[in-house]
Every structure is written in C-alpha cells, then in structure tokens.
Design an enzyme around this catalytic site. Structure first.
Site, PDB file in Angstrom:
ATOM      1  NE  ARG A 181      25.620  15.576  57.604  1.00 24.44           N
ATOM      2  CZ  ARG A 181      25.116  16.485  58.438  1.00 24.44           C
ATOM      3  NH1 ARG A 181      25.806  16.851  59.498  1.00 24.44           N
ATOM      4  NH2 ARG A 181      23.946  17.032  58.220  1.00 24.44           N
ATOM      5  CE  LYS A 212      33.841  15.545  63.578  1.00 19.42           C
ATOM      6  NZ  LYS A 212      33.052  16.511  62.825  1.00 19.42           N
ATOM      7  NE  ARG A 259      29.542  14.096  64.516  1.00 24.12           N
ATOM      8  CZ  ARG A 259      29.222  15.312  64.948  1.00 24.12           C
ATOM      9  NH1 ARG A 259      28.526  15.461  66.065  1.00 24.12           N
ATOM     10  NH2 ARG A 259      29.606  16.373  64.288  1.00 24.12           N
ATOM     11  N   GLY A 273      27.422  23.200  65.645  1.00 26.36           N
ATOM     12  CA  GLY A 273      28.581  24.010  66.013  1.00 26.36           C
ATOM     13  C   GLY A 273      29.545  23.251  66.917  1.00 26.36           C
ATOM     14  CB  THR A 308      32.807  20.022  64.409  1.00 26.93           C
ATOM     15  OG1 THR A 308      32.008  18.841  64.372  1.00 26.93           O
ATOM     16  CG2 THR A 308      34.159  19.785  63.774  1.00 26.93           C
TER      17      THR A 308
HETATM   18  C1  R5P Z   1      31.119  16.085  59.486  1.00 19.64           C
HETATM   19  O1  R5P Z   1      30.997  15.037  58.972  1.00 19.64           O
HETATM   20  C2  R5P Z   1      30.946  17.403  58.800  1.00 19.64           C
HETATM   21  O2  R5P Z   1      31.988  17.656  57.893  1.00 19.64           O
HETATM   22  C3  R5P Z   1      30.896  18.505  59.826  1.00 19.64           C
HETATM   23  O3  R5P Z   1      32.103  18.527  60.554  1.00 19.64           O
HETATM   24  C4  R5P Z   1      29.800  18.295  60.790  1.00 19.64           C
HETATM   25  O4  R5P Z   1      28.629  17.902  60.147  1.00 19.64           O
HETATM   26  C5  R5P Z   1      29.568  19.546  61.592  1.00 19.64           C
HETATM   27  O5  R5P Z   1      28.520  19.305  62.473  1.00 19.64           O
HETATM   28  P1  R5P Z   1      28.409  20.030  63.863  1.00 19.64           P
HETATM   29  O6  R5P Z   1      28.427  21.496  63.604  1.00 19.64           O
HETATM   30  O7  R5P Z   1      27.094  19.526  64.398  1.00 19.64           O
HETATM   31  O8  R5P Z   1      29.551  19.558  64.705  1.00 19.64           O
END
Ligand code: R5P
Length: 295
Positions: free
Chosen positions: A93, A193, A195, A225, A227
């Site tokens: 990432r 989305k 963040r 979790g 997202t």
């Molecule tokens: C985002 O760049 C990835 O594809 C996932 O959506 C993300 O890493 C999920 O992270 P979390 O479960 O902390 O939201």
C-alpha cells in the site's frame, strides 16, 4: 524440486508440496530470548529448485528477515534457483511518497527480495493500486496469482449466493470484484470510499440498490474491518438480504471480527494466504499451477 516454508506459512507450504508431489524440507525455526532468530535445515538439498513460501504477516519485518536467512543459506547449500512465493506480500500500500520524506516501502521490500537472490516471485492478489503490475516493482519474473475465482465459486456453491450483486467498496477493489463478477456473470458495482484515518472510512453507495439481494462484498484484504463494516451497515440499512464478504487476505486486526459481526456481515470467506478462522478457500492448487507453468 523441494518446498521450504517460512514460519508464517507452514501449513500452506505442506499443501503446496502435496500439490506438487514434492518434499517439504524439515526446518527448525525458533526465537532466542532477545528476539533473534535461529534457523536450521535438518536435511540436505542437492542442486534443486527450491520453492520458499512465506506470507509477510503478522510481523512483516521479522518475516522478511527470516525469508532472507533461508534463501541465502539454501543457495549456499546448493539450491539451483529460488522461487519465492508470497501468499501475502506486505507493504504494497505504500507504493508512493504521499508526504515528503516518506519511505516507499514497497520498493525497498521488492529490492530486498531480489537482493537475497530470488530467481522468480509469485504473489497472491498483490495490492497493486497505482502500479500497473508486479513488473513495475520487480526486475525478476513476477507472477500474480488470484484467489478471486475460487472465492467466487465458494460463494456460489457453498453459500448458494443467488443472483448476487458484486460490490467493490472502492475503486481500488474494483480489479478484484471484477474478477468475481466475471466468474459468476453477475451485476457489478463500485462504491466510493474516503479514508479519514487508520480506523475510520466514509462510504457512498452511489447507484447500488441492494434491497432483497445477496451482496458479495469483495476486497483484497480485511485489516481493521472498517471498510467492510461501514459499507455493510449502509447496505443493510437499504435492505440487503445477505452480505457475504469475499476477501483474499484475512489480516483481522484486533476487534475486527466483532466489528464485522456488529455491522451485519452474514458470512466472511477468505483464502488461506494468511491463516485465520475464516480461511475456507485454499490457494495451494493455484500456487502449484503457477509454479508448474513456469517450469
Ligand atoms: C485498501 O486499500 C484495501 O484494499 C482494503 O480496503 C483495506 O486495506 C482494508 O482495511 P480495513 O479493514 O482496515 O478497512
């Protein structure tokens, strides 16, 4: 050919060795009280290709060191080529400098893997966002293996997902959701989305109409979790029938299981790239096929 598993991928290594009908080398790995690592190969190797399997979760820095210790020693003992398999390759990432002075970790990790003298790499569903492919990261042959078609089949056959809508929680995830949609020949939507922090996201559903439908939520990984929980709450509020989360890498940071349950996710299915209680789909045959094709 012989298979060596790092300590993060012992079981998967066993399955891959079984698929390839080859031996899994007996290794001893333990930690000294001061955190240093001890590794010993209990058997000799002899001019063979060696498949070294190591997921980089949960302590990626320590696990990449273990990979390097293994690879350098196997080469010293006469390995012909090292095929490095990363069921989960961490740090992808951080693929650019978002703020001045940041380390572009993905570049350093790929450089480390090459510098250890890996001949080829195999990565399961790498998080490629701004990069078009693994070739932009590695100067050695690099193969992308996807668990998505197998996760799609699991949802169809085992969970009886009928006429589902396949939903990607954001644009990044659309590459994986698209694979599931193509496999099932199903309707495909992408949400939006934003963040706000490590634990906090906002998601807009746009034109998704989930009322009365089975939703297959697809992403490459679940960590906090946040997202999947956020989008699931929105989908349930609009009347989604069942929410089935299909994810390749189940990292599951502390508190994430509860968070997903509270948000109304009905099923979570992940691959076994990282061991976890929801790892219902094995990537071992996919890894074995990719290796066979290369040889
Ligand atoms: C985002 O760049 C990835 O594809 C996932 O959506 C993300 O890493 C999920 O992270 P979390 O479960 O902390 O939201």
């Amino acid at each position: 050919m012989i298979v060596v598993s790092g300590s993060a991928s012992n079981h998967l290594g066993f399955l891959v060795a079984k698929e390839l009908s080859c031996k899994q080398l007996t290794t001893e790995v333990r930690m000294f009280p001061d955190g240093e690592r001890y590794i010993r190969f209990a058997e000799r190797i002899d001019g063979e290709d060696v498949v070294v399997i190591q997921s980089l979760y949960k302590n990626p820095d320590s696990l990449i060191t273990e990979y390097g210790f293994m690879v350098r020693t196997l080469l010293e003992f006469g390995a012909r080529r090292i095929l490095g398999v990363f069921p989960y390759l961490a740090y992808l990432r951080q693929d650019q400098r978002f703020k001045d002075g940041e380390v572009v970790s993905s570049k350093v990790v790929s450089w480390m893997i090459e510098t250890f003298d890996t001949s080829e790499v195999f990565v399961v569903d790498p998080h490629l966002h701004r990069l078009a492919g693994l070739k932009e990261l590695f100067n050695i042959p690099a193969h992308n293996i996807s668990a998505m078609p197998n996760l799609a089949h699991y949802a169809k056959e085992m969970l009886n997902a009928t006429n589902p809508i396949i939903v990607a929680p954001d644009e990044e995830a659309s590459q994986w959701a698209y694979k599931v949609a193509s496999e099932l020949n199903a309707e495909f939507k992408v949400a939006e989305k934003k963040r706000m922090g490590d634990n906090d996201v906002i998601i807009h559903l746009g034109d998704i109409s989930p009322a009365g439908k089975d939703i297959l939520l697809v992403d490459d990984m679940v960590s906090t979790g946040g997202t999947l929980a956020t989008i699931s709450k929105n989908l349930k509020l609009l009347g989604a029938r069942r929410i089935i989360a299909l994810v390749t890498h189940g990292l599951f940071a502390e508190g994430s299981y509860e968070r997903l349950q509270d948000a109304g996710v009905d099923y979570i299915v992940t691959s076994d790239s990282v061991p976890n209680p929801y790892a219902l789909v094995t990537v071992a045959p996919l890894i074995a096929d990719a290796i066979r094709q290369e040889l």
